[in-house]
Design a protein around this motif. Sequence first.
Motif, mmCIF file in Angstrom:
data_model
loop_
_atom_site.group_PDB
_atom_site.id
_atom_site.type_symbol
_atom_site.label_atom_id
_atom_site.label_comp_id
_atom_site.label_asym_id
_atom_site.label_seq_id
_atom_site.Cartn_x
_atom_site.Cartn_y
_atom_site.Cartn_z
ATOM 1 N N LEU A 10 0.908 -0.702 -0.039
ATOM 2 C CA LEU A 10 -0.176 0.579 0.298
ATOM 3 C C LEU A 10 1.236 0.785 -0.107
ATOM 4 O O LEU A 10 1.658 1.462 0.804
ATOM 5 C CB LEU A 10 -0.656 0.263 1.647
ATOM 6 N N PHE A 11 0.824 2.257 -1.067
ATOM 7 C CA PHE A 11 1.721 3.431 -0.699
ATOM 8 C C PHE A 11 0.327 4.704 -0.080
ATOM 9 O O PHE A 11 -1.109 4.441 -0.524
ATOM 10 C CB PHE A 11 2.256 3.828 -2.110
ATOM 11 N N VAL A 23 2.940 7.428 -8.562
ATOM 12 C CA VAL A 23 3.519 6.148 -7.935
ATOM 13 C C VAL A 23 2.839 5.526 -9.077
ATOM 14 O O VAL A 23 1.533 5.279 -8.551
ATOM 15 C CB VAL A 23 3.008 5.703 -6.893
ATOM 16 N N ASN A 24 3.280 4.887 -9.670
ATOM 17 C CA ASN A 24 1.685 3.436 -11.207
ATOM 18 C C ASN A 24 2.180 2.418 -10.558
ATOM 19 O O ASN A 24 2.843 1.664 -10.763
ATOM 20 C CB ASN A 24 2.580 3.788 -12.569
ATOM 21 N N PRO A 25 1.043 1.701 -9.908
ATOM 22 C CA PRO A 25 1.018 0.065 -9.344
ATOM 23 C C PRO A 25 1.572 -0.772 -10.775
ATOM 24 O O PRO A 25 1.596 -1.714 -10.267
ATOM 25 C CB PRO A 25 -0.164 0.563 -8.929
ATOM 26 N N ARG A 26 1.055 -0.497 -11.793
ATOM 27 C CA ARG A 26 0.767 -1.593 -12.808
ATOM 28 C C ARG A 26 2.706 -1.610 -13.204
ATOM 29 O O ARG A 26 2.804 -2.645 -13.154
ATOM 30 C CB ARG A 26 1.020 -0.347 -14.381
ATOM 31 N N ASN A 52 -2.279 2.619 -4.543
ATOM 32 C CA ASN A 52 -2.016 3.689 -4.544
ATOM 33 C C ASN A 52 -2.871 4.395 -4.015
ATOM 34 O O ASN A 52 -3.863 5.293 -4.255
ATOM 35 C CB ASN A 52 -1.146 4.565 -5.798
ATOM 36 N N ALA A 53 -2.387 4.842 -2.822
ATOM 37 C CA ALA A 53 -3.909 5.244 -1.627
ATOM 38 C C ALA A 53 -3.480 6.815 -1.956
ATOM 39 O O ALA A 53 -3.550 7.322 -0.652
ATOM 40 C CB ALA A 53 -4.253 4.923 -0.218
ATOM 41 N N LEU A 78 5.335 4.673 2.650
ATOM 42 C CA LEU A 78 4.778 6.024 3.451
ATOM 43 C C LEU A 78 5.622 7.274 2.640
ATOM 44 O O LEU A 78 6.667 7.297 3.038
ATOM 45 C CB LEU A 78 4.840 6.253 4.792
ATOM 46 N N THR A 79 5.018 8.311 2.325
ATOM 47 C CA THR A 79 6.258 8.947 1.255
ATOM 48 C C THR A 79 5.726 10.434 1.776
ATOM 49 O O THR A 79 4.353 10.633 2.055
ATOM 50 C CB THR A 79 5.267 9.448 -0.501
#
Length: 314
Positions: free
Chosen positions: A53-54, A64-67, A79-80, A109-110
């Motif tokens: 989880l982002f 951030v591209n989950p693909r 991407n949250a 966590l960004t």
Amino acid sequence: MKPIQRIIAVIVLAAILCQLSFVLMKYGIDKYEATRKDKLSELLLKSTNYDLLFIGSSRTHLTVNPRIIDSVCGVNSYNAGIEGGNLFEFNMMLQAYLENHPAPKWMVLTLDLHSFVSDYNFFEHIQYFSFTKNKVIHQYLNRNGHPTLQLKLFPFLELTEYDDNTKGYFIKGLLGQSRIPAGDFQYKGYLSNTQQQIVAAGSPVKLQKIEMSESRKKFLADILTTCKKNNINLVFTYAPEYKQLLQAAYTNRSEVFEYINTVAAESNIPFFRDDSLSICNDPTLFVNAGHLNRKGADLYSIILAGQLKKVIKP
């Protein structure tokens, strides 16, 4: 008709008209905000099992591209990222996510300098009114100045919360417009951010100091505690920015970075500070100083995936 009856009739009629206005406005807003509503439904109401989880602000949401992450790392990620989010909202989102979802194995966590700017502050609280079935969302709204009981009894009172932007969404929705620009897409919470390029470094910024209050530090401590309790492996990142221009606005940026470094070291958390990557000097990869465009996000997602692959265990 007696006076009291006329008064009651007027009140009832006014309530009916207000409710009809609310239903119409909600229809237009939901059409414009369909993708954000889908994302929040996935995060706050559903129970899909994700490995990774982002969480972060728009600098996660649009970056951030989950693909790409999934392909390189062999995981199922989501991407949250929350528009305008700070540590208060990051903490809420993690708690609310865990209300229905299994705990992810990993969480990224960004942390931005802006993450530490506000105490107990929603960037856009209205977006959560449709998700009070989630107990955490219900509690956070009520504890922080946005009571939900009156909205359940009289839904049209939500109209009093609408600002000019929200009213604009209503018009755009009725006109068939969407939050996603033509040519862009949403995928597993990630929103692509056009192919526009930065045209200027920007005007001189107004210097400010971040007050590193104990309440702000507590939000981060709560996130760490929640991750430890749920066996979630945590990673910190600092997203790319064009020539570190965002940092230039804060006089005590070194103090904030030192604090993040200390927390990461004490808790054995990897910290990928990506504001010095070579891509940070390429204006063709940025929409503005703080946000990569679609091409930049894909390039960074490849870099981040490579970093994560070194620490993520199958």
